[in-house]
Design a protein around this motif. Structure first.
Motif, PDB file in Angstrom:
ATOM      1  N   THR A  21       0.806  -1.073   0.007  1.00 41.68           N
ATOM      2  CA  THR A  21       0.018   0.081   0.005  1.00 41.68           C
ATOM      3  C   THR A  21       0.956   1.207  -0.054  1.00 41.68           C
ATOM      4  O   THR A  21       2.226   0.981   0.303  1.00 41.68           O
ATOM      5  CB  THR A  21      -1.019  -0.097   1.326  1.00 41.68           C
ATOM      6  OG1 THR A  21      -0.124  -0.250   2.402  1.00 41.68           O
ATOM      7  CG2 THR A  21      -1.877  -1.206   1.163  1.00 41.68           C
ATOM      8  N   ALA A  22       0.358   2.142  -0.384  1.00 39.95           N
ATOM      9  CA  ALA A  22       1.114   3.735  -0.471  1.00 39.95           C
ATOM     10  C   ALA A  22       1.425   4.251   0.955  1.00 39.95           C
ATOM     11  O   ALA A  22       0.448   3.753   1.886  1.00 39.95           O
ATOM     12  CB  ALA A  22       0.421   4.701  -1.029  1.00 39.95           C
ATOM     13  N   TYR A  23       2.264   4.914   1.324  1.00 40.46           N
ATOM     14  CA  TYR A  23       2.699   5.554   2.581  1.00 40.46           C
ATOM     15  C   TYR A  23       1.508   6.835   2.705  1.00 40.46           C
ATOM     16  O   TYR A  23       1.416   7.329   1.874  1.00 40.46           O
ATOM     17  CB  TYR A  23       4.391   5.981   2.710  1.00 40.46           C
ATOM     18  CG  TYR A  23       5.198   5.267   2.851  1.00 40.46           C
ATOM     19  CD1 TYR A  23       5.363   4.768   4.232  1.00 40.46           C
ATOM     20  CD2 TYR A  23       5.932   4.492   1.765  1.00 40.46           C
ATOM     21  CE1 TYR A  23       6.348   3.729   4.623  1.00 40.46           C
ATOM     22  CE2 TYR A  23       6.769   3.467   2.366  1.00 40.46           C
ATOM     23  CZ  TYR A  23       6.865   3.026   3.709  1.00 40.46           C
ATOM     24  OH  TYR A  23       8.138   2.224   3.757  1.00 40.46           O
ATOM     25  N   VAL A  24       1.265   6.946   3.903  1.00 32.27           N
ATOM     26  CA  VAL A  24       0.241   8.142   4.105  1.00 32.27           C
ATOM     27  C   VAL A  24       0.969   8.904   5.218  1.00 32.27           C
ATOM     28  O   VAL A  24       1.903   8.522   5.953  1.00 32.27           O
ATOM     29  CB  VAL A  24      -1.050   7.757   4.646  1.00 32.27           C
ATOM     30  CG1 VAL A  24      -1.751   7.018   3.469  1.00 32.27           C
ATOM     31  CG2 VAL A  24      -1.032   6.964   5.916  1.00 32.27           C
ATOM     32  N   GLY A  25       0.757  10.187   5.350  1.00 32.69           N
ATOM     33  CA  GLY A  25       1.286  11.002   6.162  1.00 32.69           C
ATOM     34  C   GLY A  25       0.632  10.768   7.566  1.00 32.69           C
ATOM     35  O   GLY A  25      -0.434  10.340   7.670  1.00 32.69           O
ATOM     36  N   ALA A  26       1.419  10.990   8.725  1.00 33.84           N
ATOM     37  CA  ALA A  26       0.981  10.657  10.063  1.00 33.84           C
ATOM     38  C   ALA A  26       1.616  12.026  10.942  1.00 33.84           C
ATOM     39  O   ALA A  26       2.687  12.636  10.540  1.00 33.84           O
ATOM     40  CB  ALA A  26       1.400   9.575  10.612  1.00 33.84           C
TER      41      ALA A  26
END
Length: 743
Positions: free
Chosen positions: A84-89
């Motif tokens: 899956t794609a990286y998402v911001g956190a």
């Protein structure tokens, strides 16, 4: 290593060791932190609500400043299900009293199957745990998932820390490298309940132990509760998990295939309750349970055996000790070895393991090289556990070695119809043969008793004992050369190398110290491993004070490496570490060139035979590649040594030409800009006696450290050994079960 089979899920909250986990691979989180697109920190986490990830706080911080990394990204799920794609956190919550735990809020909401159940292990009986994380040791091209599993003992650690004794474990890191680095933040599960978060790997336990912060220390914090409830994670409440209740068999339809098979194997031995119940009660008491009112059925006994790795062997040993086992020898033997196939029990009983550990512990302390040396000979056709492929086996790695050896068998024949001999028993016989009389008697007594319980034919054990005695009487030839093969690991990103070591002896024999299971090493870590190998050879019989020659086998593209300047970590505060080239004779070798030019080996053999008394020293009269080739193919066709002076931008091509034409000894100054710098090598007497050149170079490097103003050169010495010198094989991973190389 055999793992304990897991008992059925309990209907109560008294799980017993070995119960299943509720870890959900879809909730697994890989966390990376840094600046913009550059990754600086990697950790693990677990999705506890549609937008909340639980992790360790230190994963998010810069090690040198303690400040939060400006960019945090999270990738959810298990790689087997597609990346899956990286998402911001962003950091949402940290513990008000500084516990190493934190909550991240990710940018996008993710579907989850329901709230997490939180638990707190209690009682005194160890519980099985597991979790999913991204440790450094599991990295190949990218970070890979490792299934952490082992035993959590409620009595170990303290109120704010759990101790996790890991089952499958990597080789320890060296220097500042931690094998479990990246596993911080892994969620720890016992019996369907999240009970802790991995925070640290203590170096004193050689990668066999991890620390975790318990859930009960933070899950009831008002801020934590508010965030979890607000983001759809339910109301976190902690359930006490008490393992004091004995494992009980569930309904027949819900039992595992292992439990059903165990019950069939137990029937000939324990069908009679008058025999079964007393033995089962004694076993349960020894495992730490309260046995009041315990009268197990065969199915209950199967559940107990499936829950504890050493329970089955302990039960069989107790039966054999009463004499009842002799009448049921065939059934006992079938039980033990079918259980090994099912991977539902360890080879040794609790008492056997404890006795062997005590016997070998003192040997590891006094003679740390003995077990690895004996293993290389006793189990030469067996893929050894990683802990035994090193030069030394220290006390903290002993238990790991025993556990891994329990799953292996030697490759020799046995009388028809009898079980194979465990590799562990064969190795113990070799250790006994090389030990003092008192220790040898105790070790042989242990192997005899264990072999009898397992149904091993006496002739099979006697054959191994004779082989061991023959080996111990042979005098091992001293190690003349240590070969360190380096391959640049392009996937590691930084300057890291896969390493392998070979010990070449004066009698022409050799043995390999496998490092294939280890992650790629930094130059400091590779130097540390080399120092360990050299130190271990000094303890071998007949080695004396002889310091082996170190040949570093490199690829053509790595001939520029200043390996002799690599420095291991300090041993202590009194003796600062120094480059390996100052301690040992370190020379380079590039066998890859033989594959690029067919005549190279023939030319090299001729030059060693005819040209050891002469040398070609390049000067301003040999200023081109073509002129150097002419000299080496004509006037200096047989010369064995070339001293490469000249322009720095020509050195790489000239060096390759010399190697291709079979020149075995090449000396050059890494810092030389041109012919004007050639006088800097004169103190090495490069045209002098050839055999002494490596030692002269070592002395020069050592003196340069002591008197840095006197010496300006950085000498590099390529030395291709004459004859059929053994070299380490390809650096490939191995399948321990098949005992063969697997790409």
């Amino acid at each position: 290593m055999p793992q304990a089979a897991r008992a059925p899920r309990s209907a109560t909250r008294n799980p017993g060791p070995g119960t299943r986990s509720d870890v959900d691979p879809r909730r697994l989180a890989l966390i990376r932190c840094g600046i913009d697109q550059r990754r600086h920190s990697v950790g693990s986490g677990y999705l506890i609500a549609p937008r909340l990830v639980l992790t360790a706080r230190h994963v998010l911080l810069q090690a040198d400043t303690g400040k939060l990394w400006p960019k945090i990204q999270v990738r959810l799920g298990h790689p087997r299900d597609g990346l899956t794609a990286y998402v911001g956190a962003e950091l949402l919550w940290e513990h008000p009293e500084g516990l190493d735990v934190a909550l991240l809020r990710i940018d996008h909401e993710t579907d989850v199957s329901g709230p997490v159940r939180w638990g707190r292990p209690a009682g005194k009986v160890p519980l099985q745990y597991d979790g999913l994380g991204f440790p450094k040791a599991a990295a190949v091209d990218t970070r890979q998932v490792e299934h952490l599993r082992g035993v959590l003992s409620p009595l170990s650690g303290s109120g704010d820390r759990y101790v996790l004794d890991q089952g499958p474990a990597p080789a320890p890191g060296s220097g500042d490298s931690m094998a479990w680095g990246g596993a911080s933040g892994t969620a720890v599960f016992c019996d369907d309940h999240l009970v802790g978060v991995v925070i640290r790997e203590p170096q004193t336990y050689a990668a066999r132990r991890l620390f975790a912060v318990p859930v009960h220390t933070f899950v009831e914090d008002a801020g934590f509760v508010a965030h979890v409830e607000k983001h759809g994670g339910g109301s976190p409440g902690v359930t006490v998990l008490d393992a004091a209740a004995l494992p009980k068999a569930g309904p027949a339809a819900g039992r595992t295939p292992t439990e059903r098979e165990l019950e069939k194997l137990l029937t000939p031995l324990f069908a009679d309750p008058a025999l079964r119940i007393p033995h089962a009660r004694d076993l349960a008491r020894g495992l730490g349970y309260d046995i009041g009112g315990y009268e197990p059925t065969l199915a209950d006994l199967s559940a107990l055996l499936a829950a504890h790795p050493r329970a089955l062997a302990s039960l069989g040993g107790a039966l054999a000790a009463t004499g009842a086992g002799e009448a049921n020898r065939a059934s006992l033997t079938a039980l033990f070895f079918q259980a090994q196939i099912l991977e539902c029990g360890s080879l040794l009983s609790l008492a056997e393991h404890e006795e062997l550990f005590d016997l070998l512990h003192g040997l590891c302390k006094e003679h740390s090289t003995l077990l690895p040396r004996a293993a290389r000979e006793a189990l030469r056709y067996t893929v050894l556990p990683e802990s035994l492929t090193r030069p030394r086996l220290t006390e903290d790695l002993l238990d790991n070695a025993i556990v891994e050896l329990e799953a292996l068998f030697d490759s020799e024949s046995v009388p028809q119809g009898t079980p194979p001999v465990p590799a562990l028993l064969r190795l113990v016989e070799y250790v006994a043969a090389a030990s003092g009389p008192e220790t040898a008697v105790k070790l042989r007594s242990w192997t005899s008793a264990t072999a009898t319980r397992l149904g091993i034919h006496p002739d099979a054990l006697d054959e191994r004992r004779r082989d061991a005695a023959h080996w111990a009487k042979r005098e091992s030839a001293p190690v003349a050369r240590i070969v360190m093969k380096l391959e640049l690991d392009d996937s590691a990103g930084d300057e890291q190398y896969r390493c392998q070591f070979l010990l070449a002896r004066t009698d022409g024999s050799h043995s390999v110290l496998h490092e294939t299971g280890s992650p790629a090493k930094t130059p400091q870590e590779a130097a540390h491993s080399l120092r360990e190998a050299v130190a271990a050879t000094r303890e071998e019989p007949g080695q004396g004070d002889h310091v082996p020659w170190v040949t570093v086998v490199v690829e053509r593209r790595s001939l520029h490496l200043a390996v002799d300047e690599w420095t291991p970590a300090c041993l202590d505060e009194f003796m600062p570490a120094q480059p390996i080239g100052a301690d040992y004779r370190v020379t380079l070798s590039c066998p890859e060139m033989s594959g690029l030019r067919a005549e190279r080996d023939t030319d090299q053999t001729r030059r060693w035979k005819l040209g050891q008394t002469s040398a070609l020293v390049t000067d301003s009269t040999s200023v081109t590649f073509q002129q150097l080739r002419y000299l080496l193919e004509n006037e200096h066709r047989d010369v064995a040594q070339v001293v490469l002076n000249g322009p720095a931008d020509q050195r790489e091509s000239w060096l390759a030409l010399c190697l291709a034409l079979g020149v075995p000894v090449i000396l050059f100054d890494r810092d030389a800009d041109g012919y004007v710098d050639s006088p800097r090598l004169r103190s090495l007497a490069p045209g002098g006696e050839l055999d002494g050149l490596p030692e002269r170079v070592r002395e020069y490097r050592s003196r340069s450290l002591a008197y840095p103003g006197e010496h300006q050169a950085r000498p590099a010495l390529v030395w291709e050994p004459g004859g059929q010198h053994q070299r380490p094989g390809p650096l490939r991973l191995r399948d321990p079960r098949k005992g063969t190389y697997a790409s």
